[in-house]
Enzyme design. Structure first.
Site, PDB file in Angstrom:
ATOM      1  N   ASP A  94       7.164 -37.362 -38.230  1.00  0.00           N
ATOM      2  CA  ASP A  94       6.721 -37.872 -39.535  1.00  0.00           C
ATOM      3  C   ASP A  94       7.857 -38.343 -40.448  1.00  0.00           C
ATOM      4  OD1 ASP A  94       7.989 -35.505 -40.163  1.00  0.00           O
ATOM      5  OD2 ASP A  94       6.187 -34.448 -40.815  1.00  0.00           O
ATOM      6  N   GLU A 116       3.441 -35.692 -31.179  1.00  0.00           N
ATOM      7  CA  GLU A 116       3.083 -34.811 -32.303  1.00  0.00           C
ATOM      8  C   GLU A 116       2.250 -35.582 -33.329  1.00  0.00           C
ATOM      9  OE1 GLU A 116       5.713 -31.309 -33.988  1.00  0.00           O
ATOM     10  OE2 GLU A 116       5.690 -32.920 -35.471  1.00  0.00           O
ATOM     11  N   GLU A 130       6.651 -37.117 -45.870  1.00  0.00           N
ATOM     12  CA  GLU A 130       6.267 -36.995 -44.460  1.00  0.00           C
ATOM     13  C   GLU A 130       4.765 -37.142 -44.208  1.00  0.00           C
ATOM     14  OE1 GLU A 130      10.229 -35.005 -44.936  1.00  0.00           O
ATOM     15  OE2 GLU A 130       8.329 -34.909 -46.023  1.00  0.00           O
ATOM     16  N   HIS A 213      13.911 -26.259 -47.495  1.00  0.00           N
ATOM     17  CA  HIS A 213      14.513 -27.562 -47.761  1.00  0.00           C
ATOM     18  C   HIS A 213      13.529 -28.609 -48.279  1.00  0.00           C
ATOM     19  CE1 HIS A 213      12.657 -28.295 -43.852  1.00  0.00           C
ATOM     20  NE2 HIS A 213      12.722 -29.576 -44.132  1.00  0.00           N
ATOM     21  N   ARG A 215      11.253 -31.100 -50.286  1.00  0.00           N
ATOM     22  CA  ARG A 215      11.467 -31.687 -51.608  1.00  0.00           C
ATOM     23  C   ARG A 215      10.602 -31.031 -52.668  1.00  0.00           C
ATOM     24  NH1 ARG A 215      12.381 -35.899 -48.089  1.00  0.00           N
ATOM     25  NH2 ARG A 215      14.187 -37.220 -48.556  1.00  0.00           N
ATOM     26  N   HIS A 246      20.221 -25.921 -46.114  1.00  0.00           N
ATOM     27  CA  HIS A 246      20.096 -27.343 -45.773  1.00  0.00           C
ATOM     28  C   HIS A 246      21.225 -28.115 -46.449  1.00  0.00           C
ATOM     29  CE1 HIS A 246      18.199 -31.371 -45.589  1.00  0.00           C
ATOM     30  NE2 HIS A 246      17.544 -30.893 -44.545  1.00  0.00           N
TER      31      HIS A 246
END
Length: 401
Positions: A94, A116, A130, A213, A215, A246
Site C-alpha cells: 500500500d 497482499e 496507505e 511510526h 503518521r 523509526h
C-alpha cells in the site's frame, strides 16, 4: 515470460523476497528498487541476498513531500518499464511505490499483480496515505492475491472480478520462515550490544517489543504512548522494553525528548534490522505497535499484540482476538498489559488464536504456481485484449483453504 518485481520500502522488500526467490527459478525476473526508503531497504536486500537490477535511489531525494515523491517515482518507473518492457509487473501492499508502479504499468498497458490485496481499514486517513494507495491499486491491478478470506470479500464487495482474485495467504509468513533460516545469532548480538542489550538480559527478563511510526500517531498520541511505556517500565521492573524507533525526524524527536529521563529497563534503539527483529520476536512476551507487518508477524508466531491505532486494515487479528486495538489510550494499554501479565490462561488463549490467520508459509509458492499456469500466461501475453478470458477454473490447487 519477463516479470518486473517492484519494491521501495522495508515491508515491501521483506514480503516480496520469498516471491522473488520463487520466481527466479522459473521466469526472467527483473527486480526494481524504487528508492523510496534508502538504508532500510538495503538491509533487506543484503539479508535475503536479492540481486537488484534497477536501483532508483539516486533519482529520489530524501527530503520531499508525498506529491514530489510520486512525481519522481512515476517519471523513473516509466523510463525503466519502457526500457525493459515487462510482460507482468508485481507490486506489494500500500505504499507510494506500490501505487505508482501499478499506475505506470496501467499507463503502459502492462498487466499488474497485487500481492497482499484487499486489506481495508475503511478510514480514508488511517492509515494515511496507505489506505487510499491500496484501494487505488485494487482498481489498477489485474491479478489480486489477498492474504485472508476477509480481504478477498473486501475485493468482491468492490466489484473486483472474482476470477481475478486468488486467495494465497500472506507472504509475511514465508519471509519469517526464510529469514529464520538465514539469521546469524552473533550478528544479532553485535547489533544489540550497541544499546547495552546482552544475552543475559534477554535470558533473565521478559521482553516487550515496541514500534510506532504511523503518521496519525505523530504528535500528542505518540507523547501519550511514551508516557504509557515509561509507567509500565516503572511498574514492571522484571520486564525489558525494547523500542525500535523509526527514522522519521518527527518520530525520533518526540521519543528522544520524552525518553531523555527513563527507567533503566527501557532500551531505545535505531531501526532494528529484520534478522534481529525475527530473533527478538522469537523471545517476545508482548508486542506493542502500530505496524501492520508486526501485527501479522506477532499473530503468526503466537505473540499477543496491542495495536496502537483506532482502526486497522489487519482486521482479522482483532476479529480473532489475537490482538487488541488500544489507540494511544493509556488506560487501555495498561489494562491489557496487566491482564496479560497476571492472567496466564488469558495470555495462552490469545497466543493460540493468531497462529494460522495468515497461512502456512507457502503463499509465494502459490503465486509462482499460478503464474506457471498456461492459461494465466496466455492471459498475460495477450493483455490487454483479455477482458473476456475467465480464470476462475484454475484456482483449484492454488488457493489456500
Amino acid at each position: 515470460m519477463k516479470i518486473a518485481v517492484v519494491f521501495g520500502t522495508r515491508p515491501e522488500a521483506i514480503k516480496l523476497a520469498p516471491v522473488i526467490k520463487q520466481l527466479q527459478n522459473r521466469f526472467e525476473t527483473i527486480v526494481i528498487n524504487s528508492g523510496q526508503h534508502h538504508n532500510l531497504v538495503q538491509q533487506i536486500i543484503d539479508f535475503f541476498h536479492i540481486d537488484v537490477d534497477y536501483d532508483l535511489r539516486a533519482f529520489v531525494s530524501k527530503d520531499r513531500t508525498l506529491s514530489q515523491l510520486s512525481s519522481m517515482l512515476i517519471e523513473n518507473l516509466d523510463r525503466v518499464y519502457s526500457e525493459i518492457s515487462p510482460d507482468l509487473i508485481i507490486v506489494q501492499g500500500d505504499t507510494m511505490t506500490t501505487f505508482t508502479a501499478a499506475f505506470v504499468g496501467f499507463l503502459q498497458k502492462k498487466p499488474v499483480a497485487h500481492v497482499e490485496a484487499g486489506l481495508r481499514s475503511f478510514s480514508k486517513f488511517a492509515p494515511f496515505p496507505e489506505e487510499l494507495m491500496r484501494e487505488m491499486v485494487g482498481r489498477l491491478a489485474d491479478l489480486h492475491f489477498p492474504p485472508t478470506k476477509v480481504d478477498k470479500e473486501n475485493l468482491l464487495k468492490e466489484n473486483i472480478r472474482p476470477d481475478r482474485i486468488f486467495l494465497v495467504g500472506n507472504t509475511v509468513v514465508d519471509a519469517l520462515k526464510l529469514g529464520s533460516s538465514l539469521l546469524d545469532e552473533k550478528q544479532v548480538f553485535k547489533e544489540l550490544s550497541e544499546y547495552g542489550i546482552t544475552p543475559d538480559i534477554l535470558k533473565n527478563k521478559k521482553l516487550i517489543l515496541i514500534t510506532s511510526h504511523r503518521r496519525e500517531n505523530i504528535g500528542e498520541p505518540l507523547v501519550k504512548i511514551c508516557q504509557s511505556i515509561k509507567h509500565l517500565a516503572q511498574k514492571y521492573p522484571d520486564f525489558i522494553f525494547i523500542w525500535s524507533t523509526h527514522p522519521n525526524p518527527e518520530v525520533k524527536s518526540i521519543i528522544s525528548n520524552y525518553m531523555k529521563i527513563k527507567p533503566d529497563n527501557i532500551y531505545i534503539t535505531k531501526p532494528i534490522s529484520y534478522s534481529t527483529m525475527i530473533y527478538l520476536l522469537s523471545r517476545t512476551f508482548l508486542v506493542i505497535t502500530d505496524s501492520g507487518g508486526l501485527q501479522e508477524e506477532s499473530a503468526s508466531l503466537g505473540i499477543p499484540v496491542l495495536v496502537l491505532r483506532a482502526v486497522t486494515e489487519r482486521s482479522v487479528v482483532i476479529d480473532a482476538k489475537a490482538g487488541f486495538l488500544v489507540d494511544s489510550n493509556r488506560d487501555k494499554i495498561e489494562y491489557y498489559f496487566k491482564k496479560f501479565v497476571e492472567d496466564k490462561e488469558f495470555y495462552e488463549k490469545v497466543s493460540n488464536r493468531g497462529r494460522n490467520l495468515f497461512g502456512d508459509g507457502t503463499a509465494s509458492i502459490r503465486i509462482r504456481k499460478l503464474l506457471e499456469n498456461d492459461e494465466v500466461q496466455r492471459f498475460i501475453k495477450q493483455y490487454p485484449s483479455t477482458e473476456k478470458m475467465n480464470l476462475e477454473h484454475i484456482k483449484e490447487g492454488i488457493e489456500i483453504l
